[in-house]
Motif scaffolding. Structure first.
Motif, PDB file in Angstrom:
ATOM      1  N   TRP A  44       0.834  -1.202   0.000  1.00 26.23           N
ATOM      2  CA  TRP A  44       0.000   0.000   0.000  1.00 26.23           C
ATOM      3  C   TRP A  44       0.870   1.254   0.000  1.00 26.23           C
ATOM      4  N   ARG A  45       0.396   2.284  -0.647  1.00 25.81           N
ATOM      5  CA  ARG A  45       1.014   3.598  -0.536  1.00 25.81           C
ATOM      6  C   ARG A  45       0.511   4.258   0.741  1.00 25.81           C
ATOM      7  N   VAL A  46       1.389   4.926   1.492  1.00 25.44           N
ATOM      8  CA  VAL A  46       0.960   5.763   2.609  1.00 25.44           C
ATOM      9  C   VAL A  46       0.574   7.125   2.026  1.00 25.44           C
ATOM     10  N   ALA A  47      -0.703   7.496   2.205  1.00 27.47           N
ATOM     11  CA  ALA A  47      -1.215   8.707   1.540  1.00 27.47           C
ATOM     12  C   ALA A  47      -0.480   9.961   2.020  1.00 27.47           C
ATOM     13  N   GLY A  48      -0.052  10.794   1.060  1.00 28.50           N
ATOM     14  CA  GLY A  48       0.648  12.038   1.381  1.00 28.50           C
ATOM     15  C   GLY A  48       2.135  11.865   1.574  1.00 28.50           C
ATOM     16  N   SER A  49       2.702  10.802   0.996  1.00 28.75           N
ATOM     17  CA  SER A  49       4.127  10.517   1.210  1.00 28.75           C
ATOM     18  C   SER A  49       4.697   9.746   0.023  1.00 28.75           C
ATOM     19  N   TYR A  50       6.031   9.555   0.030  1.00 26.96           N
ATOM     20  CA  TYR A  50       6.661   8.650  -0.925  1.00 26.96           C
ATOM     21  C   TYR A  50       7.103   7.427  -0.116  1.00 26.96           C
TER      22      TYR A  50
ATOM     23  N   GLU B  78      -1.262   3.106  23.236  1.00 30.18           N
ATOM     24  CA  GLU B  78      -0.647   4.101  22.357  1.00 30.18           C
ATOM     25  C   GLU B  78      -0.971   3.695  20.931  1.00 30.18           C
ATOM     26  N   ILE B  79      -1.472   4.645  20.151  1.00 30.74           N
ATOM     27  CA  ILE B  79      -2.029   4.318  18.842  1.00 30.74           C
ATOM     28  C   ILE B  79      -1.435   5.241  17.794  1.00 30.74           C
ATOM     29  N   SER B  80      -1.016   4.667  16.669  1.00 28.81           N
ATOM     30  CA  SER B  80      -0.599   5.516  15.550  1.00 28.81           C
ATOM     31  C   SER B  80      -1.388   5.132  14.307  1.00 28.81           C
ATOM     32  N   VAL B  81      -1.689   6.115  13.474  1.00 30.63           N
ATOM     33  CA  VAL B  81      -2.580   5.917  12.324  1.00 30.63           C
ATOM     34  C   VAL B  81      -1.881   6.369  11.041  1.00 30.63           C
ATOM     35  N   LYS B  82      -1.982   5.549   9.994  1.00 27.85           N
ATOM     36  CA  LYS B  82      -1.459   5.943   8.672  1.00 27.85           C
ATOM     37  C   LYS B  82      -2.549   5.720   7.641  1.00 27.85           C
ATOM     38  N   PRO B  83      -2.979   6.786   6.926  1.00 32.40           N
ATOM     39  CA  PRO B  83      -3.936   6.589   5.836  1.00 32.40           C
ATOM     40  C   PRO B  83      -3.243   5.882   4.668  1.00 32.40           C
ATOM     41  N   LEU B  84      -3.924   4.875   4.110  1.00 34.19           N
ATOM     42  CA  LEU B  84      -3.350   4.107   2.994  1.00 34.19           C
ATOM     43  C   LEU B  84      -4.148   4.349   1.719  1.00 34.19           C
ATOM     44  N   CYS B  85      -3.505   4.093   0.596  1.00 33.10           N
ATOM     45  CA  CYS B  85      -4.248   4.092  -0.671  1.00 33.10           C
ATOM     46  C   CYS B  85      -3.537   3.132  -1.625  1.00 33.10           C
TER      47      CYS B  85
ATOM     48  N   VAL J  58     -10.877  16.500   0.835  1.00 32.40           N
ATOM     49  CA  VAL J  58     -10.773  15.610  -0.325  1.00 32.40           C
ATOM     50  C   VAL J  58     -11.799  14.487  -0.252  1.00 32.40           C
ATOM     51  N   GLU J  59     -11.921  13.782  -1.357  1.00 34.04           N
ATOM     52  CA  GLU J  59     -12.855  12.650  -1.429  1.00 34.04           C
ATOM     53  C   GLU J  59     -12.425  11.494  -0.532  1.00 34.04           C
ATOM     54  N   ASP J  60     -11.126  11.190  -0.589  1.00 33.56           N
ATOM     55  CA  ASP J  60     -10.626  10.018   0.132  1.00 33.56           C
ATOM     56  C   ASP J  60      -9.098  10.076   0.184  1.00 33.56           C
ATOM     57  N   ASN J  61      -8.501   9.042   0.784  1.00 23.10           N
ATOM     58  CA  ASN J  61      -7.042   8.996   0.905  1.00 23.10           C
ATOM     59  C   ASN J  61      -6.356   9.085  -0.451  1.00 23.10           C
ATOM     60  N   ALA J  62      -6.953   8.453  -1.448  1.00 23.86           N
ATOM     61  CA  ALA J  62      -6.329   8.426  -2.772  1.00 23.86           C
ATOM     62  C   ALA J  62      -6.214   9.838  -3.348  1.00 23.86           C
TER      63      ALA J  62
END
Lengths: 96, 96, 96, 96, 96, 96, 96, 96, 96, 96
Positions: A44-50, B78-85, J58-62
């Motif tokens: 998966w790509r982490v949104a907002g990053s490379y 302790e929780i960390s979150v990463k949005p994926l796409c 935005v619409e979503d993470n993508a």
């Protein structure tokens, strides 16, 4: 055996565009072959990053090392590894 | 929409065993119901720790907040979150 | 399969001496049994600390999790894990 | 006297391949000679990285400094050092 | 053999004054005996803190561990250790 | 008045060997002159690194700044400073 | 001689209000006496926090230690210290 | 309105000496003009470093941004900003 | 004048539910009054956490301090503050 | 759906002024087009830095990934992302 691997790509800004494109194409092919084989189970790509979050399914630590150190982008990435195993609350058969 | 969430449990060492057992049982039921619904897509233990790596599939940020803050262990983690796409090199249809 | 595990013990200063002594004795027996079985391959004290560096030889991530989470001191330790594999320059047969 | 040393190699991406190969070959020979002498007791690759975990058995701090600062890759590595000693629970004679 | 050790004291604010005074007195006696023996070579307060910088002169890592873990304040301190050796530019005979 | 100063040298790997040798020789002479004057009281190598731990005895903050910023290696070092003073448990007259 | 000191207050939430009020009153008197004497030269609140930035003008490190460790809130604060001296571009006579 | 600003200068070691001297001279003039205007209220060197602690007295955030981003050394500095306000224990009229 | 403030709530797990509910109700009323006045311009929950991101519009640093330190949850929060100003690329009139 | 994004620009000091100006102009146009469309809802400069705080809708993470990775300054920025959602105490209709 599963591992979570997070990779953040740090290409030098002055790398010629052509060279960057070539490495990325090789990386893509390398990655897709391993996905085909079932060894790179999720990507998966982490949104907002490379960066990406990946799940690998390998025989052992040695195979993980072989796959990760063989990545064409390996010299340009920061990489963190977490060994995974089955969670006692999981109901999904292949989350072993 | 996918999110990677890492949770590390920090139960106070002096919590009575009975209370801890009860919270964990509630947590397990809560988690399995969400797995059944397809919202908690993956759940792995990080080997050598009291932590997990999870993948959630939710409608939007608000649903993620509702699910995570509703966890019985939420006050102790302790929780960390990463949005994926979707990653452009992924070949797996449901890694969106 | 080898893992390096570093453990730092943080006992609450107000734990009764008797309780602490009991946990440490159980930990010692647990550790020595695993050393006898060859699963806890090395165990060193880090000088000037209440911490150790250990090398485990286990079947897979799941066994590592079982052993580490079963440590009597597990609720009182900060633990970090590194998967190991053979180094191409090693000349020692059992550094696999 | 034992020390745990962790080394992470950071070769500049633009180092000519020939120069890198030469340094690595010298490093390998240097490392294997010290392993032969019993001074570099263990050498493992950390899986998924360009790093190693090593155990050195030296006379004193001065010898550790001499060996580590003499590594051909020394200018290109991040290095951390932990002094080790016998753990009271160890049952292995040479884990001193 | 020399080690630099930095210690930061973190007494629980609710420790009874009498108990704190007793631990500090024992610590002082323990420290001065080791200074007399030449094993605790230097002891400085870090200005503006409840911390010290110390130089120990010991036989080996094991003796360092024995001395540091025997400190009456050991359970209440954060401690960092650096192994030292002679600097090639030093002109002082006992900075070995 | 005493200060502990820790210095870690980070020479660019592509600095010509001749230039590096020249800076190091100037640094050594500069350091030894200050040691002769009693201003640079101790100088130790941190084993396994290109770093040192130093104790300076200066008139005031301004003299510390003059000495440290005058180091030939100053532009290539990471430096941390801790002001020291007499510890109430010290028995050594010149640990003021 | 000047020092910048940053202090962050961490009172235990369960400290009785009366006790907290008393400590704060003692702290205020202590601080204002030192301001009167010219030793506590500046005192600012960091906006949005329970922290301050202070400038002390003292004889030497020992006086700094005496003043700071004597603060009634000392056991409840995180403190960082930076030695200051005249900046070559300063035009203000008392910024020594 | 007051702000504390800490600036650490990181000039590239390979910057030509002439260019560095020119930037520093411009910086000095820029700084002294603002000190003359009362906007750059204090300027201290942090002893043992290439860093300063400064106090600015500006109309608002926008003026702070204009002044700081206009520094000739701005592209070469790490900068941290803390908004300040009057401390209830301060007795100094202009520590507002 | 705008400030971004991030607040993470850390209520002690053993706070009685009634007391927690009361503090939260007071906090909500306090927050909504400031929103009504236009001083607390935005308030968002960070998804997957017990934290918020807020934008304040205040007269100066002193007013920010007054508002933030007056929060009923202030003793239980970790808070970070960033002064904001108009971005040269902004097209929105009230993003000053 | 809202995200807070913080971006810190790190342009290489040796980038030709003309090239930097061109990238910044492209960035400005890119940003203003997205503000026009309502997708880049807020854009503030962090005072005293070359950084911004932004709110995206935005619409979503993508879509977040598409927008952020398309920024002309993307290869030169450190970026952090926080998913936002409605806060139960918010009274502002569009803080969803």
């Amino acid at each position: 055996m599963l591992f979570q691997v997070e990779m953040t790509v740090k290409l030098p800004p002055d790398m010629p565009a052509e060279q960057a494109a070539k490495i990325k194409a090789t990386e893509k092919a390398y990655s897709q072959k391993l996905q085909d084989q079932g060894k790179w189970r999720h990507l998966w790509r982490v949104a907002g990053s490379y960066a990406n979050v990946s799940i690998f399914d390998v025989e052992d630590n040695a195979e993980l090392q072989k796959i990760v150190s063989g990545l064409p982008l390996f010299p340009y990435m920061e990489i963190s590894v977490k060994p995974l195993c089955r969670h006692p609350s999981s109901i999904r058969d292949d989350d072993r």
